[in-house]
Design a protein around this motif. Sequence first.
Motif, PDB file in Angstrom:
ATOM      1  N   PRO A  32       0.822  -1.219   0.000  1.00 12.68           N
ATOM      2  CA  PRO A  32       0.000   0.000   0.000  1.00 12.68           C
ATOM      3  C   PRO A  32       0.858   1.271   0.000  1.00 12.68           C
ATOM      4  O   PRO A  32       0.485   2.275  -0.591  1.00 12.68           O
ATOM      5  N   TRP A  33       2.025   1.225   0.642  1.00 14.03           N
ATOM      6  CA  TRP A  33       2.905   2.396   0.647  1.00 14.03           C
ATOM      7  C   TRP A  33       3.451   2.686  -0.737  1.00 14.03           C
ATOM      8  O   TRP A  33       3.704   3.848  -1.082  1.00 14.03           O
ATOM      9  N   LEU A  34       3.650   1.656  -1.537  1.00 13.54           N
ATOM     10  CA  LEU A  34       4.102   1.868  -2.916  1.00 13.54           C
ATOM     11  C   LEU A  34       3.033   2.592  -3.719  1.00 13.54           C
ATOM     12  O   LEU A  34       3.332   3.527  -4.468  1.00 13.54           O
ATOM     13  N   VAL A  35       1.795   2.187  -3.549  1.00 14.49           N
ATOM     14  CA  VAL A  35       0.690   2.838  -4.258  1.00 14.49           C
ATOM     15  C   VAL A  35       0.573   4.294  -3.820  1.00 14.49           C
ATOM     16  O   VAL A  35       0.435   5.200  -4.653  1.00 14.49           O
ATOM     17  N   ILE A  36       0.643   4.548  -2.504  1.00 10.05           N
ATOM     18  CA  ILE A  36       0.559   5.919  -1.990  1.00 10.05           C
ATOM     19  C   ILE A  36       1.711   6.759  -2.530  1.00 10.05           C
ATOM     20  O   ILE A  36       1.524   7.905  -2.946  1.00 10.05           O
ATOM     21  N   GLY A  37       2.906   6.202  -2.550  1.00 13.41           N
ATOM     22  CA  GLY A  37       4.067   6.924  -3.067  1.00 13.41           C
ATOM     23  C   GLY A  37       3.930   7.274  -4.538  1.00 13.41           C
ATOM     24  O   GLY A  37       4.269   8.382  -4.954  1.00 13.41           O
ATOM     25  N   VAL A  38       3.426   6.343  -5.325  1.00 16.12           N
ATOM     26  CA  VAL A  38       3.253   6.602  -6.759  1.00 16.12           C
ATOM     27  C   VAL A  38       2.206   7.692  -6.977  1.00 16.12           C
ATOM     28  O   VAL A  38       2.390   8.587  -7.811  1.00 16.12           O
ATOM     29  N   VAL A  39       1.124   7.648  -6.216  1.00 13.35           N
ATOM     30  CA  VAL A  39       0.082   8.674  -6.349  1.00 13.35           C
ATOM     31  C   VAL A  39       0.643  10.045  -5.968  1.00 13.35           C
ATOM     32  O   VAL A  39       0.388  11.045  -6.653  1.00 13.35           O
TER      33      VAL A  39
END
Length: 54
Positions: A32-39
């Motif tokens: 989930p942190w990867l998704v948040i970082g990409v956003v």
Amino acid sequence: MSPVDPPETDPADRDPREQDLSRRSHAPAVSPWLVIGVVLMLGAFVYVASAYFT
């Protein structure tokens, strides 16, 4: 397509690669942190691009 664990087979008879995959499948595919970082990175890019081109 064969079933993952046929009723007649002993777990020791299964493919070790299959056991490795089943062990790793408890974790999510994408953090989930990867998704948040990409956003957040996309948001920063859009912000900079809109400031640059206006």
